[in-house]
Design a protein around this motif. Sequence first.
Motif, mmCIF file in Angstrom:
data_model
loop_
_atom_site.group_PDB
_atom_site.id
_atom_site.type_symbol
_atom_site.label_atom_id
_atom_site.label_comp_id
_atom_site.label_asym_id
_atom_site.label_seq_id
_atom_site.Cartn_x
_atom_site.Cartn_y
_atom_site.Cartn_z
ATOM 1 N N VAL A 25 0.624 -1.236 0.138
ATOM 2 C CA VAL A 25 -0.050 0.030 -0.033
ATOM 3 C C VAL A 25 0.590 1.634 -0.016
ATOM 4 O O VAL A 25 0.648 2.258 -0.583
ATOM 5 C CB VAL A 25 -1.345 0.206 1.309
ATOM 6 N N VAL A 26 1.623 1.326 0.933
ATOM 7 C CA VAL A 26 3.047 2.555 1.437
ATOM 8 C C VAL A 26 3.523 2.578 -0.142
ATOM 9 O O VAL A 26 3.745 3.334 -0.630
ATOM 10 C CB VAL A 26 3.912 2.311 2.328
ATOM 11 N N ALA A 27 3.986 1.565 -0.836
ATOM 12 C CA ALA A 27 4.674 1.548 -2.025
ATOM 13 C C ALA A 27 3.616 1.991 -3.738
ATOM 14 O O ALA A 27 3.961 3.447 -4.055
ATOM 15 C CB ALA A 27 4.914 0.053 -3.285
ATOM 16 N N LEU A 28 2.320 2.266 -3.418
ATOM 17 C CA LEU A 28 1.743 2.391 -4.912
ATOM 18 C C LEU A 28 1.323 3.911 -3.728
ATOM 19 O O LEU A 28 0.776 5.225 -4.502
ATOM 20 C CB LEU A 28 -0.110 2.144 -4.306
ATOM 21 N N GLY A 78 12.988 2.662 -3.116
ATOM 22 C CA GLY A 78 12.967 0.891 -3.583
ATOM 23 C C GLY A 78 14.484 0.503 -2.795
ATOM 24 O O GLY A 78 14.198 -0.283 -2.024
ATOM 25 N N PHE A 79 15.373 0.847 -3.144
ATOM 26 C CA PHE A 79 16.101 0.253 -3.042
ATOM 27 C C PHE A 79 17.322 0.516 -1.515
ATOM 28 O O PHE A 79 17.516 -0.329 -0.794
ATOM 29 C CB PHE A 79 17.915 0.521 -3.846
ATOM 30 N N LEU A 80 17.186 0.907 -1.162
ATOM 31 C CA LEU A 80 17.276 1.686 0.422
ATOM 32 C C LEU A 80 16.728 1.042 1.089
ATOM 33 O O LEU A 80 17.225 -0.234 1.974
ATOM 34 C CB LEU A 80 17.503 3.376 0.669
ATOM 35 N N GLY A 82 10.798 -5.107 3.304
ATOM 36 C CA GLY A 82 11.649 -5.997 1.953
ATOM 37 C C GLY A 82 10.446 -6.283 0.971
ATOM 38 O O GLY A 82 10.259 -5.576 -0.393
ATOM 39 N N ILE A 83 8.950 -5.586 1.399
ATOM 40 C CA ILE A 83 7.908 -5.478 0.746
ATOM 41 C C ILE A 83 7.527 -4.507 -0.468
ATOM 42 O O ILE A 83 7.596 -4.032 -1.476
ATOM 43 C CB ILE A 83 6.379 -5.958 1.332
ATOM 44 N N LEU A 84 8.435 -3.434 0.804
ATOM 45 C CA LEU A 84 7.723 -1.711 0.124
ATOM 46 C C LEU A 84 9.363 -1.478 -0.749
ATOM 47 O O LEU A 84 8.841 -1.133 -1.666
ATOM 48 C CB LEU A 84 8.244 -0.835 1.104
#
Length: 201
Positions: free
Chosen positions: A78-81, A135-137, A152-154
């Motif tokens: 959800v946070v990634a979106l 993403g990578f961090l 991890g999922i983020l």
Amino acid sequence: MVKIKWMGKFDGNLENLPHGEHKPGAVQFKEANDMKKLGLVLNLMAVPLMLIFYAIVFLRGNMQEIMDHFYTYWAGIVVALVCMVPHEFIHAICFRKEAYIYTNLKNGLLFVVGPEDMSKSRFVIMSLMPNLLFGFLPFILYLIFPQLGFLGILGATSIPMGIGDYYNVFNALTQMPRGARTYLYGFHSWWYFPENAEKKD
């Protein structure tokens, strides 16, 4: 100071995108001309990439911990979106003058347009910065601390969402000669050699 303008839905007319004048001798990047087709191809490429990063998350984590904190992992998605919009703002603040943010959700695209030119290195940094932060961090932090499943999922969700940025970086690294500068004109990137070879960002 950069002026960021939220333009909303892109109407599909490339002539309406902000742009300056073409530079003498400018060369258009060899890239897709059809925005709809490009969006489809990039989104399809993002799917296997996302599956790979998800697999790494579940292989690195403890399955019992994953099951016990299942909703925490969903929160990462959800946070990634939600970060899709801040992602574009981070691109925008890398410009020095003006930046315009557009949405084209029908084709799965959000993008930033800025009429100024920049060096290859600053273009690469501008393109990758939000992917590094969102993403990578967090993904690397998860690999170090596997109990942080949310991160991890983020990271695993955010990294593939930057597929369009990686496409732009690949084009810049493989097509721009040393000393060239790049700028956006419409939906396309162009490169040219400045008259003053000493000009730097």
